[in-house]
Design a protein around this motif. Structure first.
Motif, PDB file in Angstrom:
ATOM      1  N   MET A   1       0.804  -1.354  -0.113  1.00  0.00           N
ATOM      2  CA  MET A   1      -0.242   0.197   0.047  1.00  0.00           C
ATOM      3  C   MET A   1       0.997   1.314   0.209  1.00  0.00           C
ATOM      4  SD  MET A   1      -3.128   1.237   2.470  1.00  0.00           S
ATOM      5  CE  MET A   1      -2.159   1.114   4.092  1.00  0.00           C
ATOM      6  N   LEU A   2       0.661   2.262  -0.921  1.00  0.00           N
ATOM      7  CA  LEU A   2       1.240   3.588  -0.700  1.00  0.00           C
ATOM      8  C   LEU A   2       0.183   4.669  -0.772  1.00  0.00           C
ATOM      9  CD1 LEU A   2       3.504   2.976  -4.014  1.00  0.00           C
ATOM     10  CD2 LEU A   2       4.157   3.046  -1.556  1.00  0.00           C
ATOM     11  N   ILE A   3       0.615   5.781   0.307  1.00  0.00           N
ATOM     12  CA  ILE A   3      -0.159   6.841   0.357  1.00  0.00           C
ATOM     13  C   ILE A   3       0.367   8.003   0.126  1.00  0.00           C
ATOM     14  CG2 ILE A   3      -1.939   8.086   1.930  1.00  0.00           C
ATOM     15  CD1 ILE A   3      -2.532   5.427   3.394  1.00  0.00           C
ATOM     16  N   ALA A   4      -0.091   8.882  -0.615  1.00  0.00           N
ATOM     17  CA  ALA A   4       0.756  10.214  -0.842  1.00  0.00           C
ATOM     18  C   ALA A   4      -0.283  11.186  -0.229  1.00  0.00           C
ATOM     19  CB  ALA A   4       1.226  10.318  -2.267  1.00  0.00           C
TER      20      ALA A   4
ATOM     21  N   LEU B   1       4.442  11.128   2.501  1.00  0.00           N
ATOM     22  CA  LEU B   1       4.333   9.887   1.805  1.00  0.00           C
ATOM     23  C   LEU B   1       4.542   8.580   2.634  1.00  0.00           C
ATOM     24  CD1 LEU B   1       7.024  10.509  -1.082  1.00  0.00           C
ATOM     25  CD2 LEU B   1       4.666  10.245  -1.371  1.00  0.00           C
ATOM     26  N   ARG B   2       3.894   7.634   2.526  1.00  0.00           N
ATOM     27  CA  ARG B   2       3.668   6.405   3.466  1.00  0.00           C
ATOM     28  C   ARG B   2       3.462   5.235   2.485  1.00  0.00           C
ATOM     29  NH1 ARG B   2       2.312   8.925   8.129  1.00  0.00           N
ATOM     30  NH2 ARG B   2       2.741   7.092   9.301  1.00  0.00           N
ATOM     31  N   GLY B   3       4.236   4.077   2.809  1.00  0.00           N
ATOM     32  CA  GLY B   3       4.169   2.882   2.171  1.00  0.00           C
ATOM     33  C   GLY B   3       4.315   1.556   3.218  1.00  0.00           C
TER      34      GLY B   3
ATOM     35  N   GLU C   1       5.750  -0.368   8.114  1.00  0.00           N
ATOM     36  CA  GLU C   1       5.442   0.581   7.450  1.00  0.00           C
ATOM     37  C   GLU C   1       6.552   1.496   7.536  1.00  0.00           C
ATOM     38  OE1 GLU C   1       1.839   3.995   7.771  1.00  0.00           O
ATOM     39  OE2 GLU C   1       2.506   2.947   9.625  1.00  0.00           O
ATOM     40  N   ALA C   2       7.022   2.525   6.429  1.00  0.00           N
ATOM     41  CA  ALA C   2       7.865   3.591   6.201  1.00  0.00           C
ATOM     42  C   ALA C   2       7.215   4.839   5.829  1.00  0.00           C
ATOM     43  CB  ALA C   2       9.095   3.308   5.476  1.00  0.00           C
ATOM     44  N   TYR C   3       7.706   5.970   6.272  1.00  0.00           N
ATOM     45  CA  TYR C   3       6.990   7.152   6.069  1.00  0.00           C
ATOM     46  C   TYR C   3       7.938   8.409   6.157  1.00  0.00           C
ATOM     47  CZ  TYR C   3       6.807   7.854  11.087  1.00  0.00           C
ATOM     48  OH  TYR C   3       7.063   7.965  12.525  1.00  0.00           O
ATOM     49  N   VAL C   4       7.501   9.608   5.437  1.00  0.00           N
ATOM     50  CA  VAL C   4       8.179  10.872   5.504  1.00  0.00           C
ATOM     51  C   VAL C   4       7.025  11.694   5.586  1.00  0.00           C
ATOM     52  CG1 VAL C   4       9.587  12.473   4.226  1.00  0.00           C
ATOM     53  CG2 VAL C   4       9.892   9.960   4.066  1.00  0.00           C
ATOM     54  N   GLU C   5       7.038  12.546   6.514  1.00  0.00           N
ATOM     55  CA  GLU C   5       6.192  13.679   6.805  1.00  0.00           C
ATOM     56  C   GLU C   5       6.667  14.954   6.626  1.00  0.00           C
ATOM     57  OE1 GLU C   5       3.388  11.251  10.291  1.00  0.00           O
ATOM     58  OE2 GLU C   5       4.841  12.755  10.704  1.00  0.00           O
ATOM     59  N   ASN C   6       6.152  16.022   5.959  1.00  0.00           N
ATOM     60  CA  ASN C   6       6.762  17.320   5.634  1.00  0.00           C
ATOM     61  C   ASN C   6       7.810  16.905   4.776  1.00  0.00           C
ATOM     62  OD1 ASN C   6       7.295  20.008   5.582  1.00  0.00           O
ATOM     63  ND2 ASN C   6       7.633  20.278   7.589  1.00  0.00           N
ATOM     64  N   LEU C   7       7.702  16.346   3.825  1.00  0.00           N
ATOM     65  CA  LEU C   7       8.683  15.771   2.671  1.00  0.00           C
ATOM     66  C   LEU C   7       9.552  16.906   2.495  1.00  0.00           C
ATOM     67  CD1 LEU C   7       9.747  13.855   0.861  1.00  0.00           C
ATOM     68  CD2 LEU C   7       8.301  14.525  -1.008  1.00  0.00           C
ATOM     69  N   THR C   8       9.051  18.330   2.085  1.00  0.00           N
ATOM     70  CA  THR C   8       9.825  19.591   1.854  1.00  0.00           C
ATOM     71  C   THR C   8      10.293  20.145   2.911  1.00  0.00           C
ATOM     72  OG1 THR C   8       7.939  20.993   1.702  1.00  0.00           O
ATOM     73  CG2 THR C   8       8.544  19.528  -0.196  1.00  0.00           C
TER      74      THR C   8
ATOM     75  N   VAL D   1       5.029  24.095  12.155  1.00  0.00           N
ATOM     76  CA  VAL D   1       4.737  22.547  11.822  1.00  0.00           C
ATOM     77  C   VAL D   1       6.048  21.635  12.072  1.00  0.00           C
ATOM     78  CG1 VAL D   1       2.989  23.071  10.072  1.00  0.00           C
ATOM     79  CG2 VAL D   1       5.354  22.584   9.255  1.00  0.00           C
ATOM     80  N   ARG D   2       5.835  20.535  12.298  1.00  0.00           N
ATOM     81  CA  ARG D   2       7.099  19.591  12.738  1.00  0.00           C
ATOM     82  C   ARG D   2       7.892  19.828  11.478  1.00  0.00           C
ATOM     83  NH1 ARG D   2       9.437  16.144  16.292  1.00  0.00           N
ATOM     84  NH2 ARG D   2       7.864  16.752  17.797  1.00  0.00           N
ATOM     85  N   PRO D   3       9.338  19.724  11.630  1.00  0.00           N
ATOM     86  CA  PRO D   3      10.131  19.636  10.334  1.00  0.00           C
ATOM     87  C   PRO D   3      10.152  18.164   9.872  1.00  0.00           C
ATOM     88  CG  PRO D   3      11.288  20.815  12.173  1.00  0.00           C
ATOM     89  CD  PRO D   3      10.098  20.224  13.025  1.00  0.00           C
ATOM     90  N   ARG D   4      10.818  18.045   8.778  1.00  0.00           N
ATOM     91  CA  ARG D   4      10.745  16.613   7.810  1.00  0.00           C
ATOM     92  C   ARG D   4      10.952  15.608   9.140  1.00  0.00           C
ATOM     93  NH1 ARG D   4      14.785  17.137   4.850  1.00  0.00           N
ATOM     94  NH2 ARG D   4      13.835  18.122   3.232  1.00  0.00           N
ATOM     95  N   THR D   5      10.197  14.583   8.913  1.00  0.00           N
ATOM     96  CA  THR D   5      10.349  13.466   9.982  1.00  0.00           C
ATOM     97  C   THR D   5      10.252  12.223   9.291  1.00  0.00           C
ATOM     98  OG1 THR D   5       9.171  14.682  11.776  1.00  0.00           O
ATOM     99  CG2 THR D   5       9.328  12.306  11.900  1.00  0.00           C
ATOM    100  N   ILE D   6      11.227  11.258   9.305  1.00  0.00           N
ATOM    101  CA  ILE D   6      11.295  10.037   8.571  1.00  0.00           C
ATOM    102  C   ILE D   6      11.060   8.937   9.805  1.00  0.00           C
ATOM    103  CG2 ILE D   6      12.793   8.635   6.925  1.00  0.00           C
ATOM    104  CD1 ILE D   6      13.835  11.336   6.266  1.00  0.00           C
TER     105      ILE D   6
END
Length: 823
Positions: A742-745, A771-773, A783-790, A810-815
């Motif tokens: 599953m992928l979620i953007a 992004l989440r997968g 599951e792996a994810y990136v929040e606030n990609l930019t 907002v919280r900075p990029r979080t992986i």
């Protein structure tokens, strides 16, 4: 939505019956197809038993696979219904089944196939049952602006807190500031992006238990969404059924109740790194559900722990990542069904969050830095205990609920520069300690009509009693001696000990008691096949009283005495909140409605010492608003398209506004009016069984209808936090491989808005991309994810304090990665 359909057989009747150890096979005539009514008398009971009763009364043969009935219950069906509608009602709470009929009339009920050829889509069209009208009903049949996210949807999005899901709902502004002390406004109904001096404009509930206080909220807990059944977001005033706090709308957490049918459990663990943070964050969560007596008694226990990495450096105290935070909590649910007609539920919840420093960065310093003389920690706790009983009386169901809640906060603020002017010099550190502790007791009883006839009704009564204590103080070693040396000449010898006993030079205490008594009701009449009229109202009686005291140097300088006890300003109000709606539903795929509703909130005291130089009222009254809206819920027959659209207009009068006097003491007053006009739109498109696109758009024009010259606010000023545009887009793909990929953007956009009425502080105008997968093997999911990609620096709230502009980001990029295991 589960439908009563007759698809082509994918396996023989013999195969179904062979797999059905608990099959119900009763000889009788075929279900009547001529639309004639049959008199049913089926009690609320386990689904298997209910289907037996249905078969006897409808005169039909039924075969059902055991996975359909295991652990399931059916509602009561009473009165005259056609056979198809009655069966549909029995299966209302059993999603994911297929009903088909053999040539000789046998009705077969089995789990829906999961073959990729017939898999419905990325987001299955679940029947999300909501309680927005304090009765269980399909979300898409509610004539009102209600959104809901199921526990499964929240889990797939990785949502853990308000910011993860409220920002995806049109018409909702989440002012993300201090965790546990942020504010929420619905459709622009707010005059501040911080905590209101009076009651909050948006009600927050856990299983219908109110968490808002009638005065200066003791914090709204950002409870973890792990193992939540759903979260309902009700836009527009909910004063008829929910009472005062829901002036603009309401957020209702529905925690999962213990399941008496099956054992179940879940374990979740994860680790995440935030850009610029020295250390990672962690989370560990678990749930266990244990039936103690099959179908009669069960317990469910939940525990959560999260450690979130800090990302702001406090250079004033040489502390990196100073705003790190810990949250932990637990929940225990007990479900007891002594008979098929009685259900008793108990819930106990505890949640605590603690951060080491404030979440504001200074605009005058480099990226994500702040500078104070001391750390500014914040701690909040919430505790809830409730007991609910549901009794099926046949002609109606009786619900009685009692609850006790306790909340507390402890906040340290650096007031060194602010208080330094009182001393003509600045001591090393001056902390201001502010605490809040509230207790609330609720009891509510209501009767809800049974069946699905042309007339439905609900009547109830409730009583809510709350008390909030708000002490605050400031002190430092040598304060009394310093005051003596500076002010003895003007205020006499001994002024140091009078104004600062034991070196506490500022001391304030306020206790506010509030009560709300109400009777309420609502009735719906289907006066034509496609038309339903609903009307309701709430008679309320509110009372609020307080006592306060204040002492110290500031009191001495403003009043001439080091001690003051402001006169009590008790208040009480009575009123009526009406609601009326008209619904037109020509088919299962289209509903159009119109709605008029009213909301209100408590008035309250201004518990500050009077100052002749700066006159202020001793209390403020309640404010109210009327909401007008028209809405459409539509879908295509194959459910590939779902559309929800609402146009609304709000007339808000006697607005409660926080005002700062010339001596820097704050009070509230009723000033002015506002009008809010907007559109909420939600669209879901499923072009293939594996792919889904969900989008929401919110447009809002919220402004004051008249100028407030004394506050420097012009007519037409935009209300704080009322971003004109809010967008959310989610793309979901599900593969058909064995590992269930599953992928979620997702994307969110919030346009620019003021943080204060004067418009001098700004927030918003940013985009967020996530992004989440994930893959699933047996019962484990990785599951792996990136929040606030930019790594955007979106400003969620701006504040001016001590002459320094401070931003919440907002919280900075979080992986991160997360593992869940279901058993």
């Amino acid at each position: 939505m589960m439908g009563f359909s007759v698809p082509a057989a994918r396996r023989s009747v013999r195969g179904v019956l062979a797999a059905s150890v608990a099959a119900l096979a009763l000889h009788g005539a075929a279900v009547a197809q001529d639309g004639r009514k049959i008199e049913f008398n089926i009690e609320a009971q386990p689904l298997a038993t209910a289907l037996l009763d249905y078969a006897r009364q409808a005169g039909v043969e039924i075969a059902v696979t055991p996975e359909v009935t295991r652990g399931r219950r059916a509602p009561a069906i009473k009165g005259a219904h056609d056979a198809q509608a009655a069966l549909q009602a029995l299966l209302r709470e059993t999603p994911g089944v297929v009903v088909r009929r053999t040539p000789r009339g046998t009705v077969i009920i089995e789990a829906a196939p999961v073959d990729p050829e017939v898999q419905r889509s990325a987001y299955e069209v679940d029947t999300i049952v909501v309680t927005a009208r304090k009765r269980e009903e399909d979300l898409r049949s509610v004539a009102g602006s209600v959104s809901a996210m199921s526990g499964r949807q929240l889990d797939e999005l990785g949502a853990q807190s308000f910011a993860d899901y409220l920002t995806r709902v049109p018409g909702i502004q989440f002012n993300d500031a201090m965790p546990g002390y942020s504010s929420i406004s619905v459709r622009g109904v707010s005059t501040t992006t911080s905590i209101d001096v009076g009651q909050a404009s948006t009600g927050v509930y856990i299983n219908d238990i109110p968490l808002a206080d009638p005065f200066n909220s003791a914090g709204i807990p950002d409870v973890d969404t792990f193992d939540v059944q759903r979260v309902e977001v009700l836009r527009g005033p909910q004063g008829t059924l929910f009472g005062s706090a829901a002036l603009g709308g309401a957020i209702n957490y529905i925690a999962a109740r213990a399941d008496t049918g099956d054992r179940a459990g879940r374990i979740e663990a994860g680790v995440a790194g935030t850009a610029g943070a020295a250390d990672p964050g962690y989370q560990v969560k678990g749930m266990i559900n244990l039936p103690l007596i099959q179908d009669r008694l069960a317990v469910r226990a939940v525990a959560t722990y999260r450690e979130r990495a800090g990302y702001i450096d406090n250079i004033g105290v040489n502390t990196r990542d100073s705003n790190s935070m810990e949250t932990f909590g637990g929940r225990l649910s007990v479900e007891w069904k002594p008979t098929d007609a009685v259900s008793i539920s108990a819930l106990s919840l505890y949640f605590e969050s603690e951060n080491d420093d404030a979440f504001t960065a200074f605009s005058t310093l480099p990226d994500l830095q702040r500078s104070t003389r001391l750390l500014e920690p914040f701690r909040s706790t919430t505790e809830i205990h409730s007991l609910r009983g549901d009794i099926d009386l046949g002609w109606a169901s009786l619900t009685v609920q009692g609850a006790h809640s306790e909340k507390s906060t402890h906040n340290v603020t650096d007031f060194t520069n602010t208080f330094g002017g009182l001393f003509n010099r600045i001591p090393t550190q001056i902390p201001l300690i502010a605490e809040r502790a509230s207790k609330g007791d609720l009891i509510e009883a209501r009767l809800t009509s049974s069946g699905d006839g042309d007339f439905e009704w609900l009547v109830g009564a409730s009583y809510f009693d709350s008390r909030i204590d708000m002490p605050s103080y400031a002190e430092f070693a040598g304060a009394a001696a310093l005051i003596e040396s500076l002010y003895a000449g003007s205020h006499g010898a001994g002024v140091g000990q009078k104004a600062a006993p034991n070196d506490r030079f500022n001391d304030y205490f306020l206790r506010v008691n509030g009560q709300e008594k109400a009777v309420f009701g609502e009735a719906s009449w289907r006066f034509a096949p496609s038309w339903t009229l609903t009307a309701g109202g709430r008679f309320f009686d509110t009372a609020i009283d307080h006592r306060s005291r204040q002492s110290g140097l500031a009191t001495l300088l403003s009043t001439g005495s080091p001690n003051a006890r402001p006169a009590a300003a008790d208040a009480s109000e009575q009123g009526f909140n009406p609601k009326i709606s008209l619904r037109y539903e020509p088919s299962d795929d289209l509903m159009v409605y119109g709605l008029v509703s009213k909301g209100f909130r408590f008035g309250g005291p201004n518990a500050i010492a009077p100052n002749p130089a700066y006159p202020s009222p001793s209390s403020f009254d309640s404010d109210s608003l009327i909401n007008y809206e028209v809405g459409v819920r539509a879908s295509t027959p194959d459910r590939r398209w779902l559309v929800d659209a609402t146009l609304y207009y709000i007339d808000w009068s006697d607005i409660q506004l926080l005002i700062v006097r010339g001596d820097n003491l704050a009070y509230a007053d009723n000033v002015g009016s506002a009008r809010n006009l907007g559109v909420d739109l939600a669209v879901t498109w499923r072009p293939t069984p594996s792919f889904a696109v969900s989008s929401t758009v919110g447009y809002l024009d919220a402004e004051l209808s008249e100028a407030l010259p004394a506050q420097g606010v012009v007519k037409g000023a935009m209300l704080p936090g009322a971003s004109r545009w809010r967008l959310s887009n989610t793309l979901t793909w599900r593969g058909d491989a064995a590992v269930e990929p599953m992928l979620i953007a997702s994307h969110r956009y919030i346009s620019d808005a003021p943080s204060n009425l004067q418009g001098t502080l700004r927030q918003g105008d940013y985009n967020l991309f996530d992004l989440r997968g994930s893959v699933t093997l047996n019962d484990a999911r990785l599951e792996a994810y990136v929040e606030n990609l930019t790594d955007a620096r979106g400003v969620t709230v701006s504040q001016m304090s001590g002459g320094v502009l401070r931003h919440h980001y907002v919280r900075p990029r979080t992986i991160g990665v997360r593992v869940t295991y279901d058993f």
